[in-house]
Design an enzyme around this catalytic site. Structure first.
Site, PDB file in Angstrom:
ATOM      1  N   LYS A  95      11.135 -27.937  47.534  1.00 35.03           N
ATOM      2  CA  LYS A  95      11.037 -26.773  46.943  1.00 35.03           C
ATOM      3  C   LYS A  95      10.050 -25.510  46.625  1.00 35.03           C
ATOM      4  CE  LYS A  95      11.250 -25.105  41.606  1.00 35.03           C
ATOM      5  NZ  LYS A  95      10.541 -24.279  42.037  1.00 35.03           N
ATOM      6  N   GLU A  99      -3.250 -28.442  46.087  1.00 33.26           N
ATOM      7  CA  GLU A  99      -4.637 -27.041  45.856  1.00 33.26           C
ATOM      8  C   GLU A  99      -3.835 -26.568  45.017  1.00 33.26           C
ATOM      9  OE1 GLU A  99      -6.223 -24.472  46.417  1.00 33.26           O
ATOM     10  OE2 GLU A  99      -4.503 -23.892  47.208  1.00 33.26           O
ATOM     11  N   CYS A 157      -5.020 -18.280  46.011  1.00 33.67           N
ATOM     12  CA  CYS A 157      -6.426 -19.288  44.993  1.00 33.67           C
ATOM     13  C   CYS A 157      -7.388 -19.268  45.350  1.00 33.67           C
ATOM     14  CB  CYS A 157      -5.583 -19.967  45.633  1.00 33.67           C
ATOM     15  SG  CYS A 157      -5.612 -20.413  47.477  1.00 33.67           S
ATOM     16  N   GLU A 212      -8.822 -18.372  36.067  1.00 31.98           N
ATOM     17  CA  GLU A 212      -8.535 -17.826  37.364  1.00 31.98           C
ATOM     18  C   GLU A 212      -7.425 -16.859  37.104  1.00 31.98           C
ATOM     19  OE1 GLU A 212      -6.825 -18.815  41.657  1.00 31.98           O
ATOM     20  OE2 GLU A 212      -5.517 -20.029  39.504  1.00 31.98           O
TER      21      GLU A 212
END
Length: 485
Positions: A179, A254, A288, A387
């Site tokens: 996906k 993650e 990331c 973030e």
């Protein structure tokens, strides 16, 4: 809107390209030119997911019975085909999510290398002989695949991340349902086409596209999905974990990062500046592992900032397909608005905006945000804790290395971190005390080599590791065998 070069990506289920049962499509837009439709993806729902999972389930027995070397041969074939189409895939990536063509091409080449690496894993050992207390018996371990694995991937690395999840899953005997993020589903379809051309048996590799809020839960909560590997936000990842635990599925997450670079008083400033810019601003900060916090010792703070500003002012923004472009746009309108909201919050909380913070002149038709540098940032400010996933650097001044490491650890994340120093003692202290899954010395925080384990600490991951030989730990289960004649 112009769609003269647009194409429509279908779902890939059971070895066949097919439209979603809903009959609906979603458009993928070029973030560098909001009026350009790059293509269309299927707007699927639960019924499409059911078909894909069933196809993967039907294929799993035949696939797992193949020798590991035979499964590896399919990955070798896929690698060669991806390599042949590297420019086409990279261009689609650039047009879909904005990163420069050079970066997109490099990422696609990395996907080729990952496929070849894991193709070789098909010839490695999968167990050990263990001494038994019974002298007439033999005891050993082997590894068995999970079964059907759901692969849920983000938009920032639309080739490398799907491949570094699918390749080990496949070589260790699992079947997969991918996906991809809707923002880069067309790029994913180009990659899956390479798997199709490589001749993978029907149902071994599948792909379903559509809204994450619909396809994500339909796939990750499916009773026939045995494992889930996910890269994305903490909120979604934690939801996947809760659902997986409830039904006993294995999961790997993650998630976010708030990665620091420490610039010690004895650092090579030119090297530190270049690495800070590359780690924090390349790919528009949409990694990331991107550098987000720059923690600098007081003695060299002013000369470091001067050099940093000089270099940042030289960066060329624009369409990623232009050879002159160093930094492209944010990947989507949503990401663009999110980055601007953090910049506003930084100003409101008292950080000093040294550079950037707005939309560059002459680039009104794309989701561009200037490279942004904040000074006088404290660890408790939002821009130092959350973030941002954009081209924003937060400068934090400290007096000592001890204070620097304390500030670096003062977040809920622990994905990557780097330090610039010539002092061996400082290096060792950083390695020992830094709460991060990846630490780098005199190198930028972003990036990890494909043969090395990758994953974070604290809220950055489920404490599992991806890539390298560590991948076998997630995609297989250990079976202990006791044999007595």
């Amino acid at each position: 809107m112009s769609d003269t070069t647009a194409f429509t990506a279908l779902n890939y289920i059971g070895g066949q390209w097919q439209p979603a049962l809903t009959g609906k499509l979603d458009a993928s837009l070029n973030p560098a030119n909001k009026g350009e439709v790059v293509g269309y993806l299927q707007s699927s729902d639960q019924a499409d997911v059911d078909l894909a999972v069933q196809a993967a389930k039907n294929a799993r027995i035949v696939w797992r019975k193949l020798a590991g070397s035979a499964r590896g041969d399919f990955l070798y074939k896929a690698a060669n085909i991806v390599e042949q189409h590297i420019n086409e895939i990279a261009e689609t990536m650039t047009r879909e999510m904005g990163k420069t063509f050079a970066e997109a091409k490099g990422e696609t080449a990395r996907g080729v290398a990952i496929l070849r690496y894991y193709a070789g894993e098909g010839m490695r050992k999968v167990g050990d002989v263990i001494p038994s207390t019974d002298s007439e018996a033999m005891m050993f371990t082997t590894r068995v695949p999970l079964g059907v694995v759901a692969v849920v991937t983000p938009w920032n690395f639309p080739v490398a991340i799907p491949i570094w999840k699918m390749a080990p899953a496949l070589v260790y005997g699992n079947t997969v349902v991918l996906k991809p993020a809707s923002e880069t589903a067309l790029t994913a379809a180009k990659v899956i086409q390479c798997f199709h051309e490589a001749g993978f048996p029907s149902g071994v590799v599948n792909m379903v596209t559509g809204k994450g809020s619909i396809i994500g839960p339909a796939l990750t909560e499916h009773p026939e999905v045995n494992g889930i590997t996910f890269t994305g936000s903490n909120t979604v990842g934690k939801g996947i974990a809760v659902g997986a635990i409830a039904r006993g599925a294995k999961y790997q997450l993650e998630m976010g990062g708030k990665n620091p670079v420490i610039v010690a008083a004895d650092a090579d400033l030119d090297l530190a500046v270049e690495a800070t810019i590359s780690g924090g601003l390349r790919s528009t900060g949409q990694k990331c592992t991107a550098t987000s916090r720059v923690i600098v010792q007081n003695e060299i703070y002013e000369p470091f900032v001067t050099k940093l500003l000089e270099r940042v002012k030289q960066l060329q923004m624009g369409d990623g397909m232009s050879p002159q472009t160093w930094m492209g746009p944010c990947a989507s309108e949503n990401q663009y608005n999110n980055v601007l909201s953090y910049i506003r919050q930084g100003v409101e909380e008292g950080a000093i905006l040294l550079y950037g913070g707005g939309k560059p002149k002459g680039l009104d038709n794309g989701y561009y945000v200037e490279p942004t540098i904040f000074a006088q940032v404290t660890s408790k400010m939002t821009i130092a804790q959350e973030e941002i996933f954009g081209p924003v650097l937060a400068l934090i001044k400290v007096e000592s290395l001890e204070e620097a490491i304390e500030a670096a650890n003062d977040v809920e994340f622990g994905l990557s971190a780097s330090i610039f120093t010539q002092n061996i003692g400082h290096m060792l202290s950083f390695i020992s005390e830094m709460d991060a899954g990846l630490v780098r010395i005199n190198a930028e925080s972003a990036g990890v080599e494909l043969q090395a384990p990758f994953g974070g600490m604290k809220q950055s991951s489920s404490h599992s590791r991806e890539q390298g030989q560590a991948a076998i730990e997630f995609y297989t289960s250990i079976k202990t065998v006791f044999v007595k004649a």
